[in-house]
Design a protein around this motif. Structure first.
Motif, short mmCIF file in Angstrom:
data_model
loop_
_atom_site.label_atom_id
_atom_site.label_comp_id
_atom_site.label_asym_id
_atom_site.label_seq_id
_atom_site.Cartn_x
_atom_site.Cartn_y
_atom_site.Cartn_z
N MET A 66 1.88 -1.83 10.32
CA MET A 66 2.74 -2.42 9.30
C MET A 66 2.21 -2.09 7.91
O MET A 66 2.99 -1.85 6.98
CB MET A 66 2.87 -3.94 9.48
N MET A 67 0.90 -2.07 7.78
CA MET A 67 0.31 -1.68 6.50
C MET A 67 0.79 -0.27 6.13
O MET A 67 1.20 -0.02 4.99
CB MET A 67 -1.22 -1.72 6.59
N MET A 68 0.79 0.62 7.11
CA MET A 68 1.26 1.98 6.88
C MET A 68 2.73 1.98 6.49
O MET A 68 3.14 2.68 5.55
CB MET A 68 1.05 2.83 8.14
N ALA A 69 3.55 1.20 7.17
CA ALA A 69 4.98 1.15 6.88
C ALA A 69 5.24 0.64 5.46
O ALA A 69 6.08 1.18 4.74
CB ALA A 69 5.70 0.26 7.89
N LEU A 70 4.51 -0.39 5.04
CA LEU A 70 4.69 -0.93 3.70
C LEU A 70 4.33 0.10 2.63
O LEU A 70 5.03 0.25 1.63
CB LEU A 70 3.85 -2.20 3.52
N VAL A 71 3.24 0.82 2.85
CA VAL A 71 2.82 1.81 1.87
C VAL A 71 3.77 3.01 1.88
O VAL A 71 4.18 3.49 0.82
CB VAL A 71 1.36 2.25 2.11
N ARG A 72 4.16 3.49 3.06
CA ARG A 72 5.07 4.64 3.13
C ARG A 72 6.41 4.34 2.45
O ARG A 72 7.06 5.24 1.94
CB ARG A 72 5.30 5.07 4.57
N SER A 73 6.83 3.07 2.45
CA SER A 73 8.11 2.72 1.81
C SER A 73 7.98 2.53 0.30
O SER A 73 8.98 2.38 -0.39
CB SER A 73 8.69 1.46 2.45
N HIS A 74 6.76 2.55 -0.21
CA HIS A 74 6.54 2.40 -1.65
C HIS A 74 7.03 3.65 -2.37
O HIS A 74 6.76 4.77 -1.92
CB HIS A 74 5.04 2.17 -1.92
N PRO A 75 7.74 3.50 -3.47
CA PRO A 75 8.31 4.67 -4.16
C PRO A 75 7.28 5.68 -4.68
O PRO A 75 7.63 6.84 -4.92
CB PRO A 75 9.11 4.06 -5.31
N GLU A 76 6.03 5.28 -4.83
CA GLU A 76 5.01 6.20 -5.34
C GLU A 76 4.18 6.85 -4.24
O GLU A 76 3.28 7.64 -4.52
CB GLU A 76 4.12 5.49 -6.35
N CYS A 77 4.48 6.54 -2.99
CA CYS A 77 3.75 7.16 -1.88
C CYS A 77 4.34 8.53 -1.60
O CYS A 77 5.51 8.67 -1.27
CB CYS A 77 3.83 6.30 -0.62
N LEU A 78 3.50 9.55 -1.73
CA LEU A 78 3.93 10.92 -1.48
C LEU A 78 3.58 11.37 -0.06
O LEU A 78 4.36 12.04 0.60
CB LEU A 78 3.29 11.88 -2.49
N ASP A 79 2.38 10.98 0.41
CA ASP A 79 1.96 11.38 1.76
C ASP A 79 0.69 10.64 2.14
O ASP A 79 -0.06 10.18 1.27
CB ASP A 79 1.70 12.89 1.80
#
Length: 164
Positions: free
Chosen positions: A74-87
Motif C-alpha cells: 500500500m505504501m508503494m501504491a500511495l507513492v506511485r499515485s503521487h503526481p511527482e512519482c516518476l519511477d
C-alpha cells in the motif's frame, strides 16, 4: 455499477459500525482487529487521512509496537499515485547469500534519483535477521521491504503522512 462505501455521519455511527466489524465472525476483518472496535476506528481514521476507504484501512494498516504502519504494498501504491512519482526501481543483489543487499531507487520529479539500501548486515545489526516469522520465512522480501520503506518515507513523506 457504483461502489458502496459506508461513511458514518458522526462518531456514534462510526462506533456502531466498528463494533459490528469487531464482532464479525469471518476472515474479512484481520485477526488483530477482532474484538477491538477502538483499534478499528483508529485504523479507519488513519486510513482516511491517506485517502483510503475503511476496508482498505483494515487490510493495509497495522499497529506494530504501538505505531500505525502501512504495509509495503500500500505504501508503494500511495507513492506511485503521487503526481511527482516518476519511477521506483527495486533490486536484490547477492540473493541467497549472507551478503545480500536490497536496493530501492526512487525517481521524484525535480529531484535526483535517490538510492536506499538495506543489507543482511543491516538486518543483523538491527537484530532482525533470523527472527522467527517473516524474517525466517521470507528474508529477502523483508530486506526489500526495509529498503523500500526507508526510500519511500525519505522521498515521499508528504504522500505517506509520517506513517512507517
Amino acid at each position: 455499477m457504483g461502489e458502496l462505501t459506508i461513511a458514518p455521519a458522526d462518531l456514534q455511527a462510526a462506533l456502531v459500525m466498528c463494533k459490528h466489524l469487531a464482532g464479525a465472525d469471518h476472515e474479512i476483518v484481520p485477526h488483530s482487529y477482532r474484538g477491538k472496535p477502538g483499534a478499528i476506528l483508529a485504523a479507519i481514521q488513519h486510513g482516511a487521512e491517506l485517502g483510503l476507504k475503511p476496508m482498505q484501512s483494515l487490510r493495509h494498516i497495522a499497529i506494530i509496537k504501538g505505531k500505525a504502519t502501512i504495509y509495503g504494498d500500500m505504501m508503494m501504491a500511495l507513492v506511485r499515485s503521487h503526481p511527482e512519482c516518476l519511477d521506483i526501481e527495486e533490486t536484490i543483489e547477492g540473493k541467497g547469500t549472507d551478503k545480500a543487499v536490497a536496493r530501492c531507487v526512487v525517481h521524484r520529479k525535480g529531484c535526483k534519483p535517490s538510492v536506499t539500501t538495506f543489507s543482511v548486515e543491516d538486518a543483523i545489526r538491527a537484530d532482525l535477521w533470523g527472527n522467527k516469522g517473516p524474517w525466517t520465512s521470507y528474508p529477502y522480501r523483508m530486506l526489500q521491504m526495509r529498503a523500500r520503506g526507508f526510500a519511500l518515507r525519505d522521498n515521499f513523506a508528504d504522500a505517506l503522512a509520517g506513517f512507517i
